[in-house]
Every structure is written in C-alpha cells, then in structure tokens.
Design an enzyme around this catalytic site. Structure first.
Site: not given
Ligand code: MTE
Ligand code: HPA
Ligand code: MOS
Length: 781
Positions: A327, A730
C-alpha cells in the site's frame, strides 16, 4: 430508558435515516462511563488473571528457562510455556508460520512473550513474572534498517515492484534530476483501551473469548488453531473497542490465544490485560521507512520520471508487512501523474517487534515520500510547492494512469484544492508570511497546502466481502448484527441508519448488537476504511430481503399490485390504506412469514495481479486537502500550529457529524505521527519510549489554534457505494502532511528558501532545530 419513543405515523421522514447527522450511539455512555468495555464486564466467578513474561534480549537462543520461583510465588495457579500450547504454536496472520504464541527455543525481539503466568489476581501475576530466571545465548541483532540492503538483506515477505514506462531512461533524459533519502518514523497506536482478552471455557472443546479485536474471525481461527480444535468450538465477541487504529487487526491474536489456552487447561475463566508498558513493548506499530528517491523533471517543475525504494522496518515476522508495504507503493503517487515510474518495496527483517496495520496502512508513508519529491522539485525550480503540486496533478481525461495501471476515473482534486486555496486565503497569507518573516528575527512562520488521494478497498481482493444478520421481532423492533467492529469510528450507528432507511422506521427501533463470530461468519477485519461500505451493503441486503417478504405478504393478503405497496415512515401504504409497520410485522408473523435474513456483499469491479503489478485494486478514491500555518522558534526548534484549514470529501455522507469527527481526529493523529511521536529503540533493541512519559501524543493544546474543518457538500461516489457515500476512516490521517510541509517552509526561510530542508519525520523540535542549524550553516558557505 430503553422504551422507544412511540413511532410517529404521520411523519414525513423517519428519525435517523441516511444522510442525517446522528450522534455516536454510545456517545453519552462514553462520557458517563456506562459504555461497557471488556475490563468493565462483571468477571465470572473464579476468574484468573494472566500476565506475559517477555524476552529481555533482542535476539538469542534460550539457554535456560527456570520458572520454579514463578510457580512457587504467592497466588500463582499455573505457568504456561510453548509446551502447553495444545495445537499449533503459531498465530501468524499471513500464513507464513513465523509467529509463535510463546517463543520456543529462540527469541527474535526484546519484548517477545516467552511464558505466561496465571494467578488469582493481576497484581500477583505481575509480581510472579519478575521471578523468572531466563538465560540466553545472544545472537547478533538487526535493529535499524538504515544501511541495510533492500535487495540482498533478509526480507519477511516478497517485495513488490510497480513499473510503468521506462523510469531510468526518463530520468536520464530529463533536463534536470536529483536524488535523496527520507526517513519516516513509526507510531504507537496509543488506543485508550489497551489490549484485553477474557476467555470463558465452555463444555466439550468450546471456549468463548471476549477480545478487543478489529478482526473477530481471525482471532477465532487463531484460537482454534492454537487449541487444536475446529473453528466451530470457538466464539469471539466484541461489543466495542476503546480505539483500534489498526493495532487490533492482528495483534489481538496473541492475548486471545494465551487466555483461551489457559482457560481450557485450568477450566476457569482467564483474563489477560497487559500493562500499558507491556502493551507498547510487545505489540507491533506503524512501520518506519527509509525512502530513496530519484526524480527527473523539467525547468517548469513537471515530473518526467521517478524511481522509489520504500524500505520498511518490519520486525521479526511477516504479519501484515506485505500488504502494508504494497500500500505504500500504491500511494507513492498521491495525487500526481508520473509519466514513467519505477517503485520497489523492501519489507526488511529486523529484531524488533513485528510492525503492523496503522491508520492508512503504509499509504501515509507512501504519500509522505511523494510530497518530499514535490518539495525537492519546488526548491530546485524556485517555485511555490503548491504550484508544483498543481502542475503535476492527475488529469481528468488524460495523464490519469497510476503506477499500478488503474485509471483514475473520479479525480476531483483540482476542485478540492481550488476551493481550499480560496477559502484558506492561501495567496494573501503567503505574502503576509513573507513580510512577517522579513520583520521577525527569531520566530518564523511557514505555510503549506497538501492534497490527499487514498485508495479504498482491501488490496487483497478476497477481503472485500461482508455479511449481516437482521431480525425483525413481532413488535416491529429490529435486531441488527454484522461483521464490522466498533472502535469509536461510528460504524454501528451508520449501519443502523442504513437499516432504518431500508425499513423506513425510526433509528431507535434498530438495536445494534455486539459483533460475534456466532452470528456472522468468515468476516474480514474492520479495516481499510471499508467498514460502512461493506457492512452497510450487507445489512441493506438483509433488510431488503425481509422488506420484500413483507411487501409480497401485504400484496397477497390485501390483494393489491406489488407496486402499490410503499414503505412510508413507520408505516406501509397498501393500496388505499396505511398500516403501521409494527402491525404489518405482526400480521406477517401470524401468516408464518420469515422475519430474519442473512445479507451479503462483495465489492464489484476490483482485481489485482501482484505478479505483474497491474490491476484495479481500488473501487474508488477518497480526496481531501489541508492548509496549515505554523510558527517556529528558530532558537529552540519549538513550534505551534497557528491555523489549519481542511476541505475533505466523504461522498454523499451517511452521517456528517460522525465524518467530521473522523476528519478532525484523523488529522490530529496524523499530526502527532509527523511531529512529536517518536519511537526510540536503543542499540540493544529495547524500546525506550514505552509509556506516555517519553512518548508524546498530541495534547488538546497542540490542536491548531484556528481549526476550520469543512466537508465538501458536492461530491458523491462515482460508483454505487452505499447511498453514494465514501469511506472516511483513514484518508484524513494524511491531511496532516500540511503541518510537516509548513514546518519545512518555516525552516527554509532561514536560508531564503534556496535550500530544501529535507526535514524528516517526525519533525520533533529537536529535528527542526537541527534542520535550522544545517540550513544556517549551508547558507553561510
Ligand atoms: N476512529 C476511532 N475513533 N477509533 C479507531 O480506532 N480506526 C481507524 C478509523 N477511525 C479508528 C477510527 C482505522 S485504522 C480504520 S481502518 C477505520 O476507522 C475503520 O473503521 P471503518 O472502516 O468503519 O471506517
Ligand atoms: N488495509 C487495511 N488492512 C488490511 C489490508 C488493507 O489493505 N489488507 C489486509 N489488511
Ligand atoms: Mo485500519 S489501519 O485499516 O485498521
């Protein structure tokens, strides 16, 4: 409290449908402390507490492991080592069999778990742990990646190469070229709730584990594997996490496995909650990178070719380092078109903790490398970096193919940046700062506007699937379950809004329930920002099936054509009459209509061939931009963020209130990564920043003094995502790049913007001061 407000049968709109601002379903409970985290759950009678014994060398063979004093210590019930693992002593999520539950014979990092003490209390367990006598024959340890060979040194997983055109030739033939190196630091997740697992043994081979995990299905499979039992014997449940940020995508496996093994062996519930220092020492973090770049460009600053090597400190095992470093390469372009590109990853083996997922998943490191190259070109050509950025943006009809051969079809970065440039008053403030700096001897200001484009989908295509389970009870209330986990990001409320919308009932009729492997199987991690995209679709599918059955039933019972059944807010119009939703449900039940359904979704369109480096790995891209102004004390290197303006887009948002929080939080977390959060391992491989005393996450007072955050109201996903919304978890993290570049701009002012400061991350005050000293020295030459 739990009684529903009665449904309004005349309402023009339901309460809490999609595209409305709803507070986080647990917001009030987060504040009052009523939200139940695993450590708040009443402990079952007889619960024991486990504590991990960690390696005190970075690399070595275990010569002697004497645990007699530990076993004899007060309160100790059992001590477990690798020999006590009944199944496979492996919890490697990559399938490479390179990560033991408990180290066997050899340790590969300082902090690796070797044994577990199970005691009556947590305190007794922790005290007993200290009594172990472990002797090692130390082996040479690789701690740093600087100086390693990205091709010939040991890798934890195969590297990736992306290639389009002939980069070497394009660089050689370019009017101008330069090369450099950037170091980008790692980051600890610093979730408020640390890791925890509570394992409760059941009959036969069964065990239930309450685990603070973003990936219940993987924990289930790992626990089953380690116990040597089928997956059906293991149930994982998680109601919520106090933050995950990627740190609980794979790192929960260890704690759950140890707790489950102990629970089955002792036939007692076992809880494992590592102390914060142990959590920081023994769990993986964001990968730090060394990026080598070479770029060819013309006198106007148009990039003609680039070559990148992204070397990452992966630690002792593969974990997610393959997809993370992939990535990084997928984001070495950020929003820029490279006519010719060659990019290579180097997932390097080191004797440090195995690094893992962290918000952005390598993407931030990829983009930070791209932005350094932009900065270099700007300094070389003497132009404002913003001009260089805009000049190299992807086009909309041409100049739009990525290094991985996916065409960018939804490019809106031109408009995002144009609007932000305007609303942040960039041009006027650029002039103002110039004159401020001319008149200020020690305090210098800096300004930068940086864009973000982030690819949405798991890069491993098969992870892009989700399931949901929806029940409608006879009183018309709805039970919702799906494979996604709640970590504070607001996934549960968003998916509930989707279901409320589908049935046209008020949001408070939909009960969000804890994620469990027993209800929805074989789920993916809640990660890659795709939680609401995937689970929202799966839940909608389930709700639609039930809704269709209700409609068919009503059409049949009341003898009206199907197109005369309309779901209105909290009621259903059946021909000329309106029936309350609850009443129709009751009638359907009496007529023996199935009021439960499992839903499923898989993302269309995506594919990726890692061998050729070509495909369409992302369903779409999310865009944003930010503009930051900083002031730097050039005598000490200390700085402040004076103002940040953000324009970010989340398509046609499901819930702008939640999204705004994600944007603000993501930005501040990114700012911490690029400024004050510094991980530091000593030459022995000991992490010396394993507590908040030495590891500085942003404080409330570090927030930009002026912070204008706007969600663009005009974009919508160009593909049919759930209600045309876009992922938000993210992408905003990377908006923080504007702070790093504003600091670089302020530093550059001491040498009249003639020299690129090559400011590495994190730009701690020390590093800013060193960059200032370097520039002053060079300018004097
Ligand atoms: N927001 C909060 N409050 N706490 C979290 O741990 N994790 C982040 C983001 N926002 C996180 C957060 C990460 S790394 C990801 S991948 C996404 O939330 C995961 O949730 P979603 O796919 O429902 O957005
Ligand atoms: N993003 C986050 N988490 C993951 C991924 C990715 O692309 N692939 C496997 N775990
Ligand atoms: Mo988020 S780093 O894809 O949990």
């Amino acid at each position: 409290m739990n009684k529903h407000a009665s449904a309004d049968l005349k309402a023009a709109k339901i309460r809490g449908g999609v595209a409305t601002d709803q507070r986080h379903d647990s917001a009030h409970k987060h504040v009052t402390g009523e939200a139940v985290y695993i450590d708040d759950m009443p402990e079952p009678a007889g619960t024991l507490h486990a504590c991990l014994g960690l390696s005190t060398v970075a690399h070595g063979t275990i010569r002697k492991l004497d645990l007699a004093a530990v076993r004899a210590a007060k309160g100790v019930v059992a001590v477990l080592t690798a020999e006590d693992v009944p199944g496979d002593n492996d919890i490697s999520p990559s399938g490479r069999d390179d990560e033991p539950v408990l180290a066997e014979g050899r340790v590969q990092f300082h902090g690796q778990p070797i044994f577990a003490v199970v005691a009556r209390t947590r305190e007794e367990g922790r005290r007993a742990c200290r009594l172990a006598v472990v002797e090692y024959d130390e082996l040479p340890a690789i701690i740093e990646i600087e100086g390693l060979d990205p091709i010939n040194d040991k890798l934890v997983t195969p590297p990736l190469t992306l290639r389009r055109g002939d980069a070497a030739q394009a660089i050689a033939q370019a009017p101008r070229r330069l090369k450099g190196r950037m170091r980008i630091g790692g980051q600890d997740h610093f979730y408020l709730e640390g890791h925890i697992a509570l394992a409760v043994p059941g009959e036969d081979r069964d065990v239930t584990v309450y685990s603070s995990t973003q990936h219940p299905s993987e924990v289930q499979h790992m626990v089953a594997h380690a116990l040597g039992v089928p997956s059906h014997a293991v149930t994982i449940e998680v109601r919520r996490m106090g933050g995950g940020f990627g740190g609980k995508e794979t790192q929960s496996n260890q704690f759950a496995a140890v707790a489950a093994i102990a629970a089955k062996k002792l036939r007692r519930p076992v809880k494992l909650r590592p102390d914060r220092d142990d959590d920081m020492t023994a769990t993986g973090k964001r990968h730090d990178f060394v990026v080598d770049y070479e770029v060819g460009f013309d006198d106007e600053g148009t990039i003609l070719g680039v070559d990148y090597t992204y070397a990452a400190r992966c630690g002792f095992s593969s974990d997610l380092s393959g997809p993370v470093t992939d990535r990084a390469l997928f984001h070495c372009d950020n929003t820029y078109f490279y006519p010719a590109v060659h990019a290579r990853s180097a997932p390097l083996y080191t004797n440090t903790v195995s690094n893992t997922a962290f918000r952005g998943f390598g993407g931030p490191q990829g983009m930070v490398g791209a932005e350094r190259v932009i900065d270099e070109v700007a300094f070389a050509t003497g132009k404002d970096p913003l001009e260089i950025r805009k000049r190299n943006f992807y086009g909309t009809g041409d100049r739009n193919v990525t290094p991985y051969h996916q065409t960018v079809e939804d490019n809106i970065i031109h408009r995002i940046v144009a609007e932000l440039e305007e609303s942040s008053d960039y041009a006027r403030r650029r002039r103002q700062i110039q004159s401020f700096n001319n008149n200020s001897r020690f305090i210098k200001r800096g300004l930068a506007l940086t864009p973000v484009k982030f690819g949405i989908s798991f890069t491993a295509t098969h992870f892009n699937q989700a399931g949901a389970l929806v029940h409608v009870y006879t009183d018309g209330s709805v039970h919702l379950n799906h494979g996604g986990t709640e970590m504070g990001q607001g996934l549960y409320v968003k998916v509930a809004q989707v279901v409320a919308e589908e049935f046209q009932i008020d949001l408070d009729r939909v009960k969000i329930t804890a994620t469990t492997t027993g209800k929805v199987p074989n789920t993916s991690a809640t990660a890659a920002s795709s939680g609401s995209d995937l689970n929202g679709m799966a839940a909608r599918d389930a709700a639609r099936q039930i809704r269709r059955r209700l409609a068919d039933f009503a059409a049949d019972k009341y003898q009206v054509p199907a197109d005369q059944i309309v779901f209105l807010p909290n009621r259903v119009r059946v021909g000329n009459q309106e029936i309350a939703f609850d009443d129709l449900v009751k009638q359907a039940y009496l007529a023996r209509i199935q009021l439960s359904a499992a839903g499923f979704y898989k993302t269309p369109k995506i594919h990726w061939n890692r061998d050729t480096g070509e495909g369409h790995p992302f369903y779409y891209f999310a865009y944003g931009a930010s503009c930051s102004e900083v002031s730097v004390d050039t005598l000490t290197g200390e700085y402040m963020v004076e103002r940040t303006d953000i324009l970010h887009e989340t398509g046609r948002s499901l819930n702008r209130a939640i999204d705004l929080g994600q944007v603000e939080g993501g930005f501040v977390q990114g700012m911490g990564w690029l400024t004050t959060e510094e991980l530091w391992w000593d030459e022995k491989g000991r992490l010396r920043t394993h507590a908040p005393s030495t590891y500085k996450i942003p404080l409330a007072s570090d927030r930009p003094k002026i912070f204008n955050v706007t969600l663009a109201d005009w974009p919508e996903a160009h593909v049919p995502t759930i209600h045309r919304s876009k992922a938000v978890g993210e992408p905003p993290f990377m908006l923080a790049m504007s702070v790093l570049h504003a600091l670089s701009d302020a530093v550059a002012s001491v040498a009249d913007h003639k020299i690129c400061p090559r400011l590495d991350a994190p730009a701690t005050p020390e590093r800013v001061l060193m960059a200032l000293e370097c520039l002053r020295a060079e300018a004097r030459k």
